[in-house]
Write a protein that holds these residues in place. Structure first.
Motif: not given
Length: 325
Positions: A65-87
């Motif tokens: 599984a690979c996802i691309a998200l609109a926000g910074p990614v670091r150490d296997g975790a990302g946080e959306m810039t324009n949406l309140d989601w953390k993945i």
């Protein structure tokens, strides 16, 4: 991380500020008929979206599984810039059951897609002096949609490197009084004149609003209405706002070209980039791009293209997974 076999299925997803696109891939190829699109509004996170997708497709077993998200990614975790989601990878593994999970910035995924998108979906904006690719020279992907960002792409004999970035949050460049007025408006409304606050869907609305009198009783129309008015030639302010948008985009793209030296091409992606494609020539995008003083002639070395494939980031996720088997 566990390796994938070439015949195993993977799940790939592209999470934007407005929609999430999901598909299945085998190797670097998306599976025909597997692409689905989901609105993000009203959802609490990504996990329910992926679970719904897999249920709709009959619960296929996915190894990667690979996802691309609109926000910074670091150490296997990302946080959306324009949406309140953390993945993070744990959430991705729980939602899909995949043994290999990776998270990319969305522009990184677009970078991995270069060379794998159908040529029919790539349109020249203008071509530089040489169309012959330079060995190991960079390419540059610029995304204009709900937000703004870039990703430099370099191909080495050992593989491709796509660098992450958060360029949309740098300061807006200022060249004339019109830019100064926009800068004051963005600072007043948002506290900081970020680049993506002007070069994005909501940015077009902000440019329009900055042109209105400060005591105007009406609010600026949304970007879709501005573009419709531009098409109909029914609103002079809409045309003025669109002209400033294209001029600013040309200036910024030219500046980024000097920073990155992408002799293998600059690629515009995203819904707003596609919406402005018919207006780039009329509103002098190339002139603004090359307006760099004594370096104006040097700017003729660069080519700019538009990618019209709405699912290119999904392809990029698949290519990324396939390249690390």
């Amino acid at each position: 991380m566990p390796l994938l076999q070439s015949d195993e299925l993977s799940l790939v997803a592209d999470i934007g500020g407005t929609n999430t696109r999901v598909a299945l891939s085998r190797g670097a190829e998306l599976q025909a008929g597997s692409v689905r699109r989901y609105r993000n509004a009203g959802r609490t996170g990504l996990e329910p979206v992926l679970q719904q997708y897999l249920q709709e497709l009959g619960q296929p077993a996915v190894a990667g599984a690979c996802i691309a998200l609109a926000g910074p990614v670091r150490d296997g975790a990302g946080e959306m810039t324009n949406l309140d989601w953390k993945i993070d990878n744990k959430t991705l593994r729980q939602a899909t059951g995949a043994r290999r999970c990776d998270i990319l910035n969305d522009l990184q995924a677009q970078g991995y897609a270069l060379g794998h998108v159908d040529p029919d979906h790539t349109t020249p904006v203008f071509t530089g002096r040489s169309a012959i690719p330079a060995a190991h020279a960079p390419s540059l992907v610029i995304g204009i949609g709900t937000g703004f960002n870039i990703a430099p792409v370099i191909d080495f004999p050992g593989g491709r490197i796509v660098m992450p970035s958060e360029t949309g949050h740098i300061n807006l460049p200022l060249q004339d009084e019109q830019d100064q007025r926009l800068n004051r408006y963005l600072t007043r409304e948002f506290g900081f004149p970020a680049l993506e606050s002007a070069l994005s869907g909501r940015g077009l609305q902000a440019i329009y609003a900055a042109m209105m009198p400060e005591n105007a009783s009406k609010t600026a129309p949304e970007a879709t209405r501005i573009m419709a008015a531009l098409q109909e030639r029914s609103d002079p302010v809409a045309e003025q706002a669109a002209r400033q948008f294209v001029s600013l985009l040309g200036t910024v793209t030219g500046t980024l070209a000097l920073i990155q030296l992408p002799f293998n091409g600059i690629y515009l992606v995203g819904g707003v980039a596609r919406a402005f494609a018919p207006w780039l020539d009329e509103f002098s995008f190339a002139t603004a791009f090359r307006n760099k003083g004594r370096f104006s002639e040097f700017m003729e070395n660069f080519s700019v293209f538009l990618i019209n494939d709405d699912y290119a980031a999904l392809t990029g996720c698949a290519v990324h997974l396939d390249g690390i088997r």
